[in-house]
Motif scaffolding. Structure first.
Motif, mmCIF file in Angstrom:
data_model
loop_
_atom_site.group_PDB
_atom_site.id
_atom_site.type_symbol
_atom_site.label_atom_id
_atom_site.label_comp_id
_atom_site.label_asym_id
_atom_site.label_seq_id
_atom_site.Cartn_x
_atom_site.Cartn_y
_atom_site.Cartn_z
ATOM 1 N N PHE A 143 0.372 40.007 -66.363
ATOM 2 C CA PHE A 143 -0.614 38.990 -66.027
ATOM 3 C C PHE A 143 -1.873 39.613 -65.404
ATOM 4 O O PHE A 143 -2.996 39.311 -65.811
ATOM 5 N N MET A 160 -5.805 35.634 -72.052
ATOM 6 C CA MET A 160 -4.719 34.991 -71.328
ATOM 7 C C MET A 160 -3.832 34.172 -72.253
ATOM 8 O O MET A 160 -2.620 34.074 -72.038
ATOM 9 N N CYS A 163 -1.706 36.761 -73.752
ATOM 10 C CA CYS A 163 -0.752 37.241 -72.747
ATOM 11 C C CYS A 163 0.412 36.274 -72.591
ATOM 12 O O CYS A 163 1.584 36.679 -72.617
ATOM 13 N N LEU A 164 0.124 35.002 -72.444
ATOM 14 C CA LEU A 164 1.175 33.999 -72.269
ATOM 15 C C LEU A 164 2.040 33.920 -73.520
ATOM 16 O O LEU A 164 3.272 33.798 -73.429
ATOM 17 N N PHE A 187 -0.185 31.565 -64.495
ATOM 18 C CA PHE A 187 -1.080 31.119 -65.563
ATOM 19 C C PHE A 187 -1.787 29.818 -65.187
ATOM 20 O O PHE A 187 -2.913 29.563 -65.621
ATOM 21 N N LEU A 205 -4.960 26.892 -73.750
ATOM 22 C CA LEU A 205 -4.215 27.526 -72.663
ATOM 23 C C LEU A 205 -3.429 26.480 -71.877
ATOM 24 O O LEU A 205 -2.264 26.694 -71.530
ATOM 25 N N ILE A 209 0.652 26.310 -71.250
ATOM 26 C CA ILE A 209 1.211 26.235 -69.900
ATOM 27 C C ILE A 209 2.134 25.027 -69.766
ATOM 28 O O ILE A 209 3.194 25.099 -69.130
#
Length: 301
Positions: A143, A160, A163-164, A187, A205, A209
């Motif tokens: 992260f 991001m 990444c997630l 996140f 994003l 999440i």
């Protein structure tokens, strides 16, 4: 020589030898006694010194306790004054937080502990006495690397999201342990950061999440800590009440991370009812602490 021979007859030299041997033995006993006496006195002196040192430590510990009590009392009085003169502020809580490592060395543990506070006696506000948040170290490293790389290359949203997605794929493949309910707050912190700074299209994003379960604990406190400690962003965190109580629907919370002059990590939670300018409120709060010599290192923004 005649007198000496009269008291100590020297028959074959045996009597004289016995006399001197006895004299030597008595001398050795006296010397041994002196050494034992000196050693005893030294031990007594060490015991007295140890007692004085213990008493000094106790006295110093008592002084520290009294000093800490007075400081906490002073904080509480400042919080009360702040609520009295700011009609939309109904309370302030302060917490200290620290970091430790889990026994298996895989997780970073964020320890949160209530220090002091003040709440309007006519308002219903719950406080956390203490809590722990568990962050997987591997997820945290991924992260942090992704965040700093995305910010440096000015494509933070895309990085991001990648990444997630990567973390979730590794979980499916069994390369990572299942992401914890506190880990997803990492996140969520990024989402708040992007939203506050109006960076890019963050809907995708947010959609990713939302696929993960959130912790039921006060996640906004952890978000503020993550932003301040891992993302170098001490900007004031703002969150609205999302519960079911009707008397709290107009409530919001302003979170400020700081370091006290004693070097402690300190989190201030300002409870608000109504509409305020958060920046002005935190600046006033900071100035009030400063005026009472309770200054914090990072100035409110």
């Amino acid at each position: 020589m005649g007198i000496f021979s009269m008291y100590f007859p020297n028959k074959d030299g045996k009597i004289l030898t016995v006399y001197f041997n006895g004299l030597i033995a008595i001398s050795m006993l006296i010397i041994a006694g002196l050494f034992m006496y000196i050693d005893y006195q030294g031990t007594q002196l060490m015991n007295v010194s140890s007692m004085v040192e213990d008493d000094s430590k106790k006295l110093f510990g008592s002084y520290n306790q009294i000093s800490e009590y007075e400081i906490n009392k002073q904080y509480s009085m400042v919080f009360k004054s702040f609520c009295r003169y700011e009609p939309n502020i109904i309370g302030v809580h302060s917490y200290d937080y620290s970091f430790s490592t889990s026994r298996d060395m895989k997780n970073l543990v964020v320890n949160l502990k209530y220090v002091n506070g003040y709440i309007d006696p006519n308002k219903d506000v719950n406080a956390i006495i203490q809590s722990q948040y568990i962050l997987n170290k591997k997820v945290l490293r991924t992260f942090k690397r992704s965040f700093h790389a995305g910010r440096y290359h000015n494509n933070l949203v895309e990085v991001m999201i990648t990444c997630l997605g990567s973390v979730s794929k590794d979980i499916i493949k069994g390369l990572n342990e299942p992401i914890g309910k506190d880990d997803i707050v990492l996140f969520g912190s990024i989402f708040d950061y992007l939203q506050r700074n109006l960076i890019g299209n963050i809907d995708k994003l947010r959609g990713l999440i939302d696929l993960f379960p959130y912790s039921k604990k006060r996640i906004n406190i952890l978000k503020a800590i993550v932003l301040a400690e891992f993302l170098d962003d001490s900007t004031v965190g703002i969150t609205e009440y999302k519960g079911d109580a009707n008397d709290k629907l107009n409530r919001s919370y302003c979170i400020k991370i700081a370091t006290t002059k004693e070097g402690k990590h300190r989190l201030f939670l300002i409870i608000i009812e109504g509409t305020v300018d958060y920046k002005i409120i935190t600046q006033k709060f900071h100035k009030l602490l400063s005026s009472e010599d309770l200054n914090i290192e990072k100035e409110a923004v």
